[in-house]
Design a protein around this motif. Structure first.
Motif, mmCIF file in Angstrom:
data_model
loop_
_atom_site.group_PDB
_atom_site.id
_atom_site.type_symbol
_atom_site.label_atom_id
_atom_site.label_comp_id
_atom_site.label_asym_id
_atom_site.label_seq_id
_atom_site.Cartn_x
_atom_site.Cartn_y
_atom_site.Cartn_z
ATOM 1 N N LEU A 109 -14.603 0.512 -4.196
ATOM 2 C CA LEU A 109 -15.390 0.300 -5.335
ATOM 3 C C LEU A 109 -14.632 0.586 -6.775
ATOM 4 O O LEU A 109 -14.585 -0.074 -7.567
ATOM 5 N N PHE A 110 -13.703 1.719 -6.640
ATOM 6 C CA PHE A 110 -12.838 2.020 -7.588
ATOM 7 C C PHE A 110 -12.021 0.908 -7.845
ATOM 8 O O PHE A 110 -11.570 0.606 -9.461
ATOM 9 N N LEU A 111 -11.409 0.284 -6.975
ATOM 10 C CA LEU A 111 -10.178 -0.801 -7.057
ATOM 11 C C LEU A 111 -11.005 -2.026 -7.722
ATOM 12 O O LEU A 111 -10.394 -2.614 -8.523
ATOM 13 N N ARG A 112 -12.194 -2.240 -7.082
ATOM 14 C CA ARG A 112 -13.001 -3.434 -7.873
ATOM 15 C C ARG A 112 -13.424 -3.178 -9.108
ATOM 16 O O ARG A 112 -13.316 -4.118 -9.956
ATOM 17 N N TRP A 113 -13.472 -1.881 -9.705
ATOM 18 C CA TRP A 113 -13.871 -1.467 -11.013
ATOM 19 C C TRP A 113 -12.585 -1.753 -11.860
ATOM 20 O O TRP A 113 -12.625 -2.489 -13.060
ATOM 21 N N LEU A 114 -11.365 -1.523 -11.366
ATOM 22 C CA LEU A 114 -10.176 -1.723 -12.062
ATOM 23 C C LEU A 114 -9.905 -3.185 -12.248
ATOM 24 O O LEU A 114 -9.021 -3.482 -13.246
ATOM 25 N N VAL A 115 -10.271 -3.947 -11.160
ATOM 26 C CA VAL A 115 -10.012 -5.367 -11.098
ATOM 27 C C VAL A 115 -11.026 -5.841 -12.410
ATOM 28 O O VAL A 115 -10.383 -6.818 -13.340
ATOM 29 N N MET A 116 -12.050 -5.473 -12.545
ATOM 30 C CA MET A 116 -13.301 -5.784 -13.631
ATOM 31 C C MET A 116 -12.891 -5.534 -14.997
ATOM 32 O O MET A 116 -12.836 -6.487 -15.761
ATOM 33 N N VAL A 117 -12.214 -4.272 -14.994
ATOM 34 C CA VAL A 117 -11.758 -4.042 -16.577
ATOM 35 C C VAL A 117 -10.356 -4.372 -17.000
ATOM 36 O O VAL A 117 -9.970 -3.669 -18.169
ATOM 37 N N HIS A 118 -9.652 -4.958 -15.984
ATOM 38 C CA HIS A 118 -8.175 -4.997 -16.470
ATOM 39 C C HIS A 118 -7.819 -5.648 -17.468
ATOM 40 O O HIS A 118 -6.955 -5.495 -18.331
ATOM 41 N N HIS A 119 -8.780 -6.555 -18.113
ATOM 42 C CA HIS A 119 -8.834 -7.380 -19.310
ATOM 43 C C HIS A 119 -9.121 -6.555 -20.776
ATOM 44 O O HIS A 119 -9.052 -6.944 -21.639
ATOM 45 N N VAL A 120 -9.795 -5.349 -20.501
ATOM 46 C CA VAL A 120 -10.111 -4.498 -21.668
ATOM 47 C C VAL A 120 -9.674 -3.366 -21.572
ATOM 48 O O VAL A 120 -9.942 -2.374 -22.065
ATOM 49 N N LEU A 121 -8.236 -3.122 -20.989
ATOM 50 C CA LEU A 121 -7.810 -1.724 -20.909
ATOM 51 C C LEU A 121 -7.000 -1.656 -22.427
ATOM 52 O O LEU A 121 -6.454 -2.610 -23.103
ATOM 53 N N GLU A 122 -7.055 -0.371 -22.883
ATOM 54 C CA GLU A 122 -6.405 0.036 -24.214
ATOM 55 C C GLU A 122 -4.900 -0.350 -23.976
ATOM 56 O O GLU A 122 -4.427 -0.689 -25.147
ATOM 57 N N ASN A 123 -4.217 0.241 -22.806
ATOM 58 C CA ASN A 123 -2.751 0.022 -22.515
ATOM 59 C C ASN A 123 -2.769 -0.829 -21.448
ATOM 60 O O ASN A 123 -2.572 -0.499 -20.356
ATOM 61 N N PRO A 124 -2.546 -2.137 -21.555
ATOM 62 C CA PRO A 124 -2.323 -3.222 -20.343
ATOM 63 C C PRO A 124 -1.347 -2.723 -19.599
ATOM 64 O O PRO A 124 -1.414 -3.074 -18.310
ATOM 65 N N ALA A 125 -0.298 -2.071 -19.958
ATOM 66 C CA ALA A 125 0.733 -1.825 -19.207
ATOM 67 C C ALA A 125 0.573 -0.538 -18.145
ATOM 68 O O ALA A 125 1.496 -0.374 -17.385
ATOM 69 N N ILE A 126 -0.558 0.165 -18.142
ATOM 70 C CA ILE A 126 -0.866 1.161 -17.589
ATOM 71 C C ILE A 126 -0.622 0.895 -15.844
ATOM 72 O O ILE A 126 -0.275 1.739 -15.140
ATOM 73 N N LEU A 127 -1.276 -0.129 -15.583
ATOM 74 C CA LEU A 127 -1.169 -0.553 -14.212
ATOM 75 C C LEU A 127 0.119 -0.758 -14.004
ATOM 76 O O LEU A 127 0.447 -0.408 -12.357
ATOM 77 N N SER A 128 0.937 -1.454 -14.444
ATOM 78 C CA SER A 128 2.475 -1.686 -14.086
ATOM 79 C C SER A 128 3.076 -0.277 -13.894
ATOM 80 O O SER A 128 4.004 -0.068 -12.822
ATOM 81 N N GLN A 129 2.585 0.699 -14.812
ATOM 82 C CA GLN A 129 3.356 1.948 -14.436
ATOM 83 C C GLN A 129 3.048 2.814 -13.270
ATOM 84 O O GLN A 129 3.753 3.485 -12.745
ATOM 85 N N VAL A 130 1.862 2.250 -12.615
ATOM 86 C CA VAL A 130 1.256 2.975 -11.645
ATOM 87 C C VAL A 130 1.685 1.956 -10.153
ATOM 88 O O VAL A 130 0.958 2.324 -9.283
ATOM 89 N N TYR A 131 2.473 1.021 -10.594
ATOM 90 C CA TYR A 131 2.500 -0.074 -9.335
ATOM 91 C C TYR A 131 3.065 0.466 -8.229
ATOM 92 O O TYR A 131 2.529 0.244 -7.328
ATOM 93 N N GLY A 132 3.958 1.605 -8.132
ATOM 94 C CA GLY A 132 4.591 2.074 -7.234
ATOM 95 C C GLY A 132 3.377 2.786 -6.273
ATOM 96 O O GLY A 132 3.434 2.698 -5.117
ATOM 97 N N VAL A 133 2.423 3.606 -6.987
ATOM 98 C CA VAL A 133 1.555 4.279 -6.311
ATOM 99 C C VAL A 133 0.488 3.441 -5.502
ATOM 100 O O VAL A 133 0.317 3.550 -4.485
ATOM 101 N N LEU A 134 0.127 2.484 -6.016
ATOM 102 C CA LEU A 134 -0.632 1.221 -5.519
ATOM 103 C C LEU A 134 0.043 0.541 -4.245
ATOM 104 O O LEU A 134 -0.697 0.416 -3.279
ATOM 105 N N PHE A 135 1.149 0.333 -4.388
ATOM 106 C CA PHE A 135 1.971 -0.346 -3.573
ATOM 107 C C PHE A 135 2.161 0.477 -2.226
ATOM 108 O O PHE A 135 1.692 0.042 -0.950
ATOM 109 N N ASN A 136 2.288 1.671 -2.409
ATOM 110 C CA ASN A 136 2.399 2.638 -1.249
ATOM 111 C C ASN A 136 1.065 2.799 -0.466
ATOM 112 O O ASN A 136 1.173 3.593 0.611
ATOM 113 N N LEU A 137 0.108 2.389 -1.186
ATOM 114 C CA LEU A 137 -1.379 2.563 -0.309
ATOM 115 C C LEU A 137 -1.560 1.309 0.400
ATOM 116 O O LEU A 137 -2.732 1.191 1.104
ATOM 117 N N LEU A 138 -0.798 0.289 0.454
ATOM 118 C CA LEU A 138 -1.047 -0.837 1.118
ATOM 119 C C LEU A 138 -1.189 -0.866 2.736
ATOM 120 O O LEU A 138 -1.778 -1.739 3.328
#
Length: 646
Positions: free
Chosen positions: A109-138
């Motif tokens: 559900l947390f991930l669904r929430w991040l998908v929902m709000v990705h277009h209203v992020l104050e800093n859109p680049a923040i998700l790119s900065q944690v890409y490595g963390v997300l990818f290692n959870l695959l």
């Protein structure tokens, strides 16, 4: 349309926070109505930033709320404005496995929430900065579909799909099992016969361990298949024919560490030098040479050492290296070098290294500084672990610190960014760690940072930088106290006597700025006025008086007026006023002074003495994760020392 439960979302959140601390069976009332009212308000009007932050904390920390309630909250967690980095990082940090992590359905559900709000992020680049963390959870199947959706939004790659990721994971596991099909190889107590099958380039040319011309009574490494057999036959094992296999074979590495052999060292050295000669003469490709460096790096990391043979090889390599190819690998390998005399050996290597690396850019200077940090940390570990530190070339360490002082001073001029200041402080934190070991202080001179560097960093625009600087100086002060006490059975050297006077000048100047309201004073013993010339001080005083007649240069850098600390100080007073629960008739507008506190009490505000206020600000900074300034004050100001002991 108005909300059916009124607009009291902060109160409802407070009720949830209290309920989260109590197991369900011990609660006086059920939590379900509170959850329903909360989700209704969230759906109607959304969550303000402060409300969102509280709810994110509630969702990401293990507590006594049931999963259904938490799931309902996150499904209705609609932000009323832009979403800051803190909320995103809290949710990302809650992902993964562990007893303290939220359940996997909740993580989905947390991930669904991040998908929902990705277009209203104050800093859109923040998700790119944690890409490595997300990818290692695959590899976590329960959240893989939601992760793929989010990664697809981050990377814009449509091929990020669960079934493809699953396919890749099956392929990776298969290759790993093919490489490690022998249980003995996995634990390092059997010869790695498959080394040529998975190494590439020059590494593939490394021979496997093979022993020829053996007698019937001989024991070879190839016969060893477990730790017990290795220990039992250690003194009987014959040296293998191809000793250079030590670079890639864990068992041979263990053998030569436990049974050093001069002939073996000479043979390995001759082989390496022959390779180096081929590359220097142009008979071999430089890419092969860089592959060779990777092998040596792997050996150094595995054995936590760089034997003199390989160090000699590196010294030759540095003279033909371009300074950039595989720089991180070269630096990490060299950080395992044994301690050596500074003038006779180390200085020569460092000069060749710097000649190769430095290209008049701050980036090359920072990379070199990080190498020195790693080297100092490793040598500190060596000294702490040594039974007789005095048997090591201990004079190298203060010489190394003095040598790096020039680099750090240069960096303050070429790259005066907050990031660079933090890198510089990493080095002096490593030095302070070295001097915090009383066992080592018996043998090592204390070498301090340059005065100019201390003052430049102290006037940094970052509170985090200043806090770390003060914490490091506090550690240095305790080291000086230990050297001058019975805890360290030696006398101060002549060089240390000079340094301690300079160091006391640091402390007096910083305390004058932060605590005593006498910034840049030179009247106190040891005070240097931060080495600011008198004409400059006079000009600053005139400027400040013109800007604010009630402010003086002496108090402009104290807890109340400093650009770095004024917000923290006022926030502390405001917190006290909030805690008073409406018991104050007047509030402080800031900045706080001794006179303003007196007036505030007369007007029905907080009854707070000047000393209580300043001590409270120090405690407030500690609570906020900024312990450096309080630590320095408590270790330097005598009245604070007495108050803390009481």
């Amino acid at each position: 349309m108005s909300s059916p439960v009124g607009d009291n979302l902060p109160g409802l959140i407070g009720d949830l926070e209290e309920a989260a601390k109590v197991p369900a069976k011990r609660r006086q009332t059920g939590i379900k109505p509170t959850v329903e009212n909360t989700t209704s308000l969230l759906y109607d009007r959304g969550a303000l930033p402060d409300e969102l932050a509280r709810l994110v904390d509630l969702l990401t920390v293990r507590n006594h709320l049931d999963q259904a309630s938490l799931g309902a909250i996150v499904r209705n967690l609609y932000p009323s404005g832009k979403v800051g980095d803190e909320a995103v990082l809290r949710f990302v940090g809650a992902l993964g496995h562990g007893q303290l992590k939220p359940s996997l359905p909740l993580q989905a559900l947390f991930l669904r929430w991040l998908v929902m709000v990705h277009h209203v992020l104050e800093n859109p680049a923040i998700l790119s900065q944690v890409y490595g963390v997300l990818f290692n959870l695959l590899d976590t199947a329960a959240i893989r579909p939601q992760l793929c959706h989010l990664l697809a939004l981050v990377t814009r790659r449509k091929h990020v799909r669960p079934f493809r990721i699953q396919g890749i994971l099956d392929e990776v596991q298969q290759r790993r099992s093919e490489r490690q099909d022998d249980g003995g190889v996995k634990n390092g107590f059997a010869v790695n016969h498959s080394v040529g099958g998975w190494l590439k380039g020059w590494k593939a040319l490394l021979p496997t361990v093979r022993t020829t011309y053996t007698q019937e009574s001989s024991v070879t490494l190839e016969e060893i298949d477990n730790a017990e057999s290795f220990v039992k036959n250690l003194e009987k094992i014959e040296l293998p024919t191809q000793l250079v296999a030590v670079l890639a074979d864990p068992l041979l590495q263990k053998f030569l560490l436990l049974r050093p052999d001069a002939e073996a060292s000479s043979r390995i050295s001759n082989w390496l030098m022959a390779c180096l000669g081929d590359i220097a003469s142009g008979d071999a490709d430089s890419e092969i040479f860089l592959d060779m460096i990777e092998v040596i790096h792997d050996y150094a990391v595995a054995t936590k050492t760089l034997p003199p043979i390989l160090l000699t090889f590196f010294a030759q390599f540095l003279s033909i290296w371009n300074g950039s190819d595989k720089r991180d690998i070269v630096f990490e390998s060299l950080s395992f070098a044994p301690m050596m005399e500074f003038e006779a050996e180390l200085h020569k290597i460092l000069q060749v290294l710097e000649h190769a690396v430095l290209d008049n850019t701050p980036a090359s200077q920072v990379s070199l500084l990080k190498f020195y940090i790693l080297l100092l940390q490793r040598w500190t570990i060596i000294m702490v672990a040594a039974e007789s530190p005095e048997s090591l070339p201990v004079t190298t360490l203060p010489h190394l610190i003095d040598y790096v002082n020039q680099l750090t001073l240069t960096l303050t001029q070429t790259s005066s960014t907050v990031g660079t200041c933090l890198d510089i402080l990493d080095f002096y934190e490593a030095a302070a760690t070295l001097y915090s070991e009383v066992k080592l202080l018996q043998h090592i001179e204390v070498a301090i940072p340059p005065p100019l560097l201390v003052y430049l960093v102290f006037f940094s625009p970052s509170l985090a930088v200043v806090s770390r600087l003060c914490g490091i100086l506090a550690t240095y002060k305790r080291a000086w106290e230990a050297v001058m006490s019975a805890a360290v059975p030696r006398q101060l050297t002549g060089r240390e006597r000079e340094h301690i006077n300079v160091f006391n000048g640091f402390l007096m100047d910083l305390c004058n700025c932060l605590w005593r309201g006498r910034a840049f004073s030179t009247t106190d013993v040891n005070a240097q006025g931060c080495r600011i010339p008198q004409p400059v001080q006079a000009a600053l005083e005139t400027y400040i008086r013109a800007a604010d007649p009630g402010l003086s240069l002496g108090s402009a850098f104290g807890l109340s007026h400093s650009p770095l600390l004024c917000l923290q100080s006022l926030s502390y007073v405001q917190q006290l006023e909030e805690d008073a629960m409406g018991g104050v008739r007047a509030r402080h507008a800031g900045p706080v002074t001794q006179a303003s506190l007196t007036r505030l009490a007369v007007q029905g505000g907080l009854a707070l003495s000047w000393q209580e206020y300043r001590s409270g600000v120090l405690a407030y900074l500690e609570a906020k994760g900024l312990p450096g300034i309080p630590e320095l004050m408590y270790n330097t100001m005598k009245n604070l020392m007495r108050a803390r002991r009481q």
